[in-house]
Design an enzyme around this catalytic site. Structure first.
Site, PDB file in Angstrom:
ATOM      1  N   GLU A 177       0.820  -1.219   0.000  1.00 21.43           N
ATOM      2  CA  GLU A 177       0.000   0.000   0.000  1.00 21.43           C
ATOM      3  C   GLU A 177       0.853   1.267   0.000  1.00 21.43           C
ATOM      4  O   GLU A 177       1.222   1.771   1.065  1.00 21.43           O
ATOM      5  CB  GLU A 177      -0.936   0.002   1.226  1.00 21.43           C
ATOM      6  CG  GLU A 177      -1.825   1.238   1.281  1.00 21.43           C
ATOM      7  CD  GLU A 177      -2.782   1.269   2.475  1.00 21.43           C
ATOM      8  OE1 GLU A 177      -2.688   0.395   3.349  1.00 21.43           O
ATOM      9  OE2 GLU A 177      -3.610   2.180   2.524  1.00 21.43           O
ATOM     10  N   LYS A 219      -2.370  -2.034  -3.289  1.00 24.18           N
ATOM     11  CA  LYS A 219      -3.424  -1.205  -2.692  1.00 24.18           C
ATOM     12  C   LYS A 219      -3.050   0.264  -2.866  1.00 24.18           C
ATOM     13  O   LYS A 219      -2.403   0.855  -1.993  1.00 24.18           O
ATOM     14  CB  LYS A 219      -3.600  -1.575  -1.210  1.00 24.18           C
ATOM     15  CG  LYS A 219      -4.600  -0.694  -0.472  1.00 24.18           C
ATOM     16  CD  LYS A 219      -5.004  -1.287   0.858  1.00 24.18           C
ATOM     17  CE  LYS A 219      -5.875  -0.302   1.635  1.00 24.18           C
ATOM     18  NZ  LYS A 219      -6.529  -0.920   2.785  1.00 24.18           N
TER      19      LYS A 219
END
Ligand code: 13P
Length: 340
Positions: A177, A219
């Site tokens: 992420e 992500k």
């Protein structure tokens, strides 16, 4: 590392147009959200809230995996059943946030680097024993005057790659992420440029650290204008720019891209994900999915307010948002659905 297991887990998380529910707020973040609604900031209130989430009827039909926090993965429902078992019984794969937070990056005013690599191999082994099958690490990149710097991008990308390699060694699918924050006055074009640069460096470092792309999840943020930018592009434009940016920087071997919501309203996050799938789904190498925290949880949290009598209403709001996002994965979400 069993590479087939990693591939299978990565596929299973998003099968049936499901997505991820991020419920991995650190105690500090969770307390902040509770405080703004007058909910007590205690370990029992955090446990009760997470019990509300994991016992929501029907959640497993639209959520393939839930990301837990270190405190939460060790907790139980009031009848003593561990949350991990409650999730597995509902058909939801348990995951765990393993970074220890973003700290000031020395020599780089206004920028952060995410910590948590020390001792990570041992912590991952413990989480695997507890039943986790995937993990998450969040890096934050700020757009501002003269930033992000290359030093910040490179340090965060390298940490993400080292984390991802350790996860795969342990048999956990890494959710990688790198979040370019929405805060600020920057334009959508600036967000595009920074997001592309960050993603290119992240994949360069993932390659250097020998991470198997088929066994990981990306992500990212959507490509958006800053929250205080006077020009706010329409939903379709955000969808086009986000997908165009990802097409430039994300290898086709990655099975799924699951967006964070980053402070967008729940409705906008669903509408933008929907528009991407309507306009591009049949032409993309990866699934476009969701891994939202606020954009799934916020309406439920506001209804709950820490009161037992509000649990059912909050659970209904939670599962509705999860269903809307599942519909957005199919390109079948519409704002009309919100009124039913
Ligand atoms: P938001 O969807 O609220 O941005 O949270 C996603 C997340 O997991 C942040 O790390």
């Amino acid at each position: 590392m069993n590479s087939q297991t990693l591939r299978d887990t990565a596929q299973a998380l998003f099968a049936g147009n499901k997505g991820l529910l991020a419920m991995d707020e650190s105690n500090g973040t969770c307390n902040k959200r509770f405080a703004s609604l007058g909910i007590p900031q205690t370990i029992e209130a955090r446990r009760a809230y997470r019990e509300l989430i994991v016992t929501t009827m029907g959640l497993g039909e639209c959520i393939g995996g839930a990301i837990l926090y270190d405190e939460t993965i060790r907790q139980q429902r009031s009848d003593g059943t561990p949350f991990v078992k409650v999730l597995i019984d509902a058909g939801i794969i348990p995951g765990i946030k393993v970074d220890t937070g973003a700290k000031e990056l020395a020599g780089h005013p206004g920028e952060k680097v995410t910590e948590g690599l020390d001792g990570l191999r041992d912590r991952l082994a413990e989480y695997v024993r507890m039943g986790a099958r995937f993990a998450k690490w969040r890096a934050v990149i700020t757009i501002g005057d003269g930033i992000p710097s290359w030093g910040c991008i490179e340090a965060n990308a390298q940490a993400l790659a080292r984390y991802a390699a350790l996860c795969q060694e342990a048999g956990l699918v890494p959710v990688v992420e790198p979040e370019v924050l929405m805060d600020g006055e920057h334009t959508l074009e600036q967000c595009f440029e920074v997001t592309e640069e960050v993603l290119r460096e992240v994949f360069c470092q993932l390659y250097t650290q020998r991470v198997m792309l088929e066994g990981m999840i990306l992500k990212p943020n959507m490509v958006l204008p800053g929250s205080t930018c006077p020009k706010q592009e329409a939903i379709d434009e955000v969808a086009d720019e986000t997908v165009n940016c990802l097409l430039r920087a994300v290898p086709a071997a990655v099975p799924a891209i699951a967006f964070l919501s980053g402070g967008q309203s729940a409705e906008l996050a669903s509408a933008r994900l929907n528009a991407m799938n309507v306009r591009f789904k049949s032409r993309l190498p990866w699934a476009l999915a969701f891994s939202f925290a606020r954009a799934i949880q916020q309406p439920a949290l506001e209804l709950w307010k820490g009161q037992e009598t509000n649990v059912l209403a909050a659970q209904q709001a939670l599962v509705h948002r999860a269903r809307y996002n599942q519909a957005a994965r199919r390109g079948e979400y519409s704002a009309e659905m919100e009124k039913r």
